[in-house]
Design a protein around this motif. Structure first.
Motif, PDB file in Angstrom:
ATOM      1  N   ALA A  85      39.935  39.462  46.332  1.00  0.00           N
ATOM      2  CA  ALA A  85      38.794  39.763  47.202  1.00  0.00           C
ATOM      3  C   ALA A  85      37.890  40.867  46.731  1.00  0.00           C
ATOM      4  CB  ALA A  85      39.401  39.763  48.673  1.00  0.00           C
ATOM      5  N   ARG A  86      38.634  41.968  46.329  1.00  0.00           N
ATOM      6  CA  ARG A  86      38.016  43.191  46.037  1.00  0.00           C
ATOM      7  C   ARG A  86      37.365  43.070  44.879  1.00  0.00           C
ATOM      8  NH1 ARG A  86      42.940  45.866  47.442  1.00  0.00           N
ATOM      9  NH2 ARG A  86      43.673  46.057  45.253  1.00  0.00           N
ATOM     10  N   THR A  87      37.609  42.373  43.721  1.00  0.00           N
ATOM     11  CA  THR A  87      37.127  42.067  42.448  1.00  0.00           C
ATOM     12  C   THR A  87      35.517  41.198  42.542  1.00  0.00           C
ATOM     13  OG1 THR A  87      39.183  42.240  41.383  1.00  0.00           O
ATOM     14  CG2 THR A  87      37.206  41.203  40.264  1.00  0.00           C
ATOM     15  N   PHE A  88      35.716  40.048  43.124  1.00  0.00           N
ATOM     16  CA  PHE A  88      34.797  38.945  43.388  1.00  0.00           C
ATOM     17  C   PHE A  88      34.179  39.064  44.866  1.00  0.00           C
ATOM     18  CE2 PHE A  88      37.757  37.644  40.232  1.00  0.00           C
ATOM     19  CZ  PHE A  88      36.833  37.429  39.149  1.00  0.00           C
ATOM     20  N   THR A 223      54.406  32.399  39.716  1.00  0.00           N
ATOM     21  CA  THR A 223      53.264  31.802  39.169  1.00  0.00           C
ATOM     22  C   THR A 223      51.962  32.786  39.236  1.00  0.00           C
ATOM     23  OG1 THR A 223      53.835  29.586  39.336  1.00  0.00           O
ATOM     24  CG2 THR A 223      51.454  29.910  39.068  1.00  0.00           C
ATOM     25  N   TYR A 224      51.244  32.997  38.313  1.00  0.00           N
ATOM     26  CA  TYR A 224      49.895  33.926  38.395  1.00  0.00           C
ATOM     27  C   TYR A 224      48.746  33.080  38.153  1.00  0.00           C
ATOM     28  CZ  TYR A 224      52.799  37.877  38.313  1.00  0.00           C
ATOM     29  OH  TYR A 224      53.573  39.203  38.411  1.00  0.00           O
ATOM     30  N   VAL A 225      47.756  33.559  38.813  1.00  0.00           N
ATOM     31  CA  VAL A 225      46.398  32.720  38.821  1.00  0.00           C
ATOM     32  C   VAL A 225      45.311  33.703  38.428  1.00  0.00           C
ATOM     33  CG1 VAL A 225      44.440  31.408  40.041  1.00  0.00           C
ATOM     34  CG2 VAL A 225      47.057  31.338  40.596  1.00  0.00           C
ATOM     35  N   THR A 226      44.710  33.407  37.223  1.00  0.00           N
ATOM     36  CA  THR A 226      43.393  34.365  36.707  1.00  0.00           C
ATOM     37  C   THR A 226      42.209  33.507  37.093  1.00  0.00           C
ATOM     38  OG1 THR A 226      45.035  35.304  34.978  1.00  0.00           O
ATOM     39  CG2 THR A 226      42.416  35.419  34.804  1.00  0.00           C
ATOM     40  N   LEU A 227      41.273  34.265  37.492  1.00  0.00           N
ATOM     41  CA  LEU A 227      40.139  33.785  38.071  1.00  0.00           C
ATOM     42  C   LEU A 227      39.005  34.316  37.268  1.00  0.00           C
ATOM     43  CD1 LEU A 227      37.733  32.378  39.741  1.00  0.00           C
ATOM     44  CD2 LEU A 227      37.733  34.141  41.372  1.00  0.00           C
ATOM     45  N   ARG A 232      33.862  38.617  34.281  1.00  0.00           N
ATOM     46  CA  ARG A 232      34.706  39.291  35.058  1.00  0.00           C
ATOM     47  C   ARG A 232      35.984  38.213  35.261  1.00  0.00           C
ATOM     48  NH1 ARG A 232      32.832  42.036  40.231  1.00  0.00           N
ATOM     49  NH2 ARG A 232      31.867  39.964  40.573  1.00  0.00           N
ATOM     50  N   SER A 233      36.964  38.951  35.358  1.00  0.00           N
ATOM     51  CA  SER A 233      38.545  38.358  35.324  1.00  0.00           C
ATOM     52  C   SER A 233      39.253  39.256  36.224  1.00  0.00           C
ATOM     53  CB  SER A 233      38.814  38.038  34.255  1.00  0.00           C
ATOM     54  OG  SER A 233      39.475  39.215  33.711  1.00  0.00           O
ATOM     55  N   GLU A 340      45.109  46.466  30.538  1.00  0.00           N
ATOM     56  CA  GLU A 340      44.622  46.019  31.568  1.00  0.00           C
ATOM     57  C   GLU A 340      44.270  46.936  32.561  1.00  0.00           C
ATOM     58  OE1 GLU A 340      47.586  43.712  33.454  1.00  0.00           O
ATOM     59  OE2 GLU A 340      48.319  43.060  31.483  1.00  0.00           O
ATOM     60  N   GLY A 341      43.784  48.465  32.039  1.00  0.00           N
ATOM     61  CA  GLY A 341      42.923  49.396  32.803  1.00  0.00           C
ATOM     62  C   GLY A 341      44.090  50.171  33.742  1.00  0.00           C
TER      63      GLY A 341
END
Length: 403
Positions: A85-88, A223-227, A232-233, A340-341
């Motif tokens: 939510a903060r990213t996109f 489980t991880y989800v990458t958008l 951007r991701s 990964e920053g």
């Protein structure tokens, strides 16, 4: 006599050698480095940015050592997890759906008369399949080329009706979407049915799109989800979408979703009863729970003031913990991010303080953390005495043999 004199001289020399050996062994042990199991508490603290009394070489990793209190635990909990939510932004849908290139339409034309262009005595309508071409157009009999791309279904209907008014008998039109090829999302990875998922006319959340792909193949807490969107991701634990609906963002056309199975683990090192990689086997884990999974500390050798958590933190977490000024100072000293920053940090829990057992219940352990329990400094002294005692016994025995 000469042989006896030589033997006595040899024994006398051997006795002198034994005395020298015993003294040399003690002196050598006093100056040697006692074997150890990792750094002491003070050595970890001294390795931090504030503990360096010298200019930090470029080859050294610059990090801060932060004591865990309730404020730190609260900030790490609030800011610690990455946020889609903060990213996109959460998103309010992708706008009004429009027709795109490749879409398949069903255009049904009705006429009031029985002998019109599209009607007969038996059927009052005709259905025409239309595929929107790369130039955005599609063909309708007696209308010609119509540009469908970018139009809503209602706008396409109105355009066709207007074009037929002078040609058909009181025409009416229904335009429906037979197959959506322009508004899709790719869902790949550890799902039951990796596929290109068409989006509906209403807004759809990330979890809804995953459900259309069969859902995740593994538990959400592992489980991880990458958008990926517009260059951007962002990556989040799927369980976080379940726990926090605000993270279940609206998906947009051309988004890409990658689902990855990566069991959450932490590594326990030092004076813990259990060492090695330990799985969470849960959605979340507090520092107290992690300590319990590691079997607690070795009462004979552990230093309760030296319970450390080594990790890389995201910038917003780091700033919330140490403050903006301190963060800028660490950057100036040479602290750098990983790919990964994230930036290196060490958290310290002092288990000699009663309140630490309360604070540790709210401090979250993250995936791939390293938990290290330092040994007590008295352990090294005890090892030294044992080595000296053993070496002195050897020297004493050599001396007795020589006499």
């Amino acid at each position: 006599m000469t042989g006896m004199d030589n033997l006595g001289g040899a024994l006398k020399g051997l006795g002198s050698f034994a005395r020298v050996l015993s003294i040399g062994v003690v002196l050598t042990l006093a100056g040697c480095v006692v074997p150890s199991d990792g750094p002491l508490t003070q050595e970890v603290i001294s390795a931090g940015a504030d503990g360096r009394a010298y200019e930090i070489p470029k080859t050294k990793i610059v990090f801060d050592v932060v004591d865990i209190d309730q404020r730190v635990a609260n900030n790490v909990t609030a800011f610690g997890q990455p946020s889609l939510a903060r990213t996109f932004g959460f998103g309010g849908g992708s706008g009004t759906p429009v027709i795109g290139i490749g879409d398949k339409l069903q255009v049904t034309i009705f006429e009031a008369g029985p002998d019109g262009l599209f009607s007969t005595a038996d059927h009052k309508s005709t259905t025409i399949p239309v595929v929107v071409q790369p130039d955005g157009h599609g063909q309708i009999p007696y209308v010609g080329s119509v540009r469908f791309a970018g139009m809503t279904l209602d706008a396409a209907r109105a355009t066709i009706v207007d074009a037929l008014k002078a040609k058909a008998v009181e025409p009416d039109v229904i335009v429906s979407m037979a197959e959506n090829a322009s508004r899709t999302v790719s869902v790949l990875g550890d799902v039951r049915n990796a596929s290109v998922v068409p989006l509906g006319l209403s807004a759809q959340h990330l979890t809804e799109v995953l459900a259309l792909a069969g859902g995740p193949a593994k538990p959400p807490y592992d489980t991880y989800v990458t958008l990926k969107r517009n260059g951007r991701s962002g990556t989040v634990l799927l369980q976080s979408l379940v726990d926090n609906p605000k993270e279940d963002v609206i998906i947009k056309p051309d988004d890409q979703l990658f689902v990855t199975y990566d069991p959450q683990t932490f590594s326990a090192l030092g004076q813990t009863q259990v060492s090695g990689k330990i799985p969470f086997k849960a959605a979340s884990l507090s520092l107290v729970e992690a300590a319990a999974l590691a079997g607690g500390g070795n009462l004979a050798t552990a230093d309760p003031k030296g319970y450390f958590v080594f990790r890389y933190e995201y910038e917003d977490v780091y700033r919330s913990v140490v403050g903006d000024d301190r963060f800028r100072d660490l950057i100036a000293r040479g602290m750098s991010a990983d790919r990964e920053g994230r930036y290196p940090i060490v958290y310290r829990l002092n288990l000699a303080e009663t309140q630490s057992y309360i604070v540790a219940q709210t401090f979250p352990v993250r995936n791939k953390d390293v938990i290290y329990l330092a040994r007590h400094f008295a352990t090294d002294f005890a090892k030294f005495l044992n080595l000296v005692s053993g070496s002195s016994s050897v020297a004493y025995n050599v001396k007795r043999i020589s006499q």
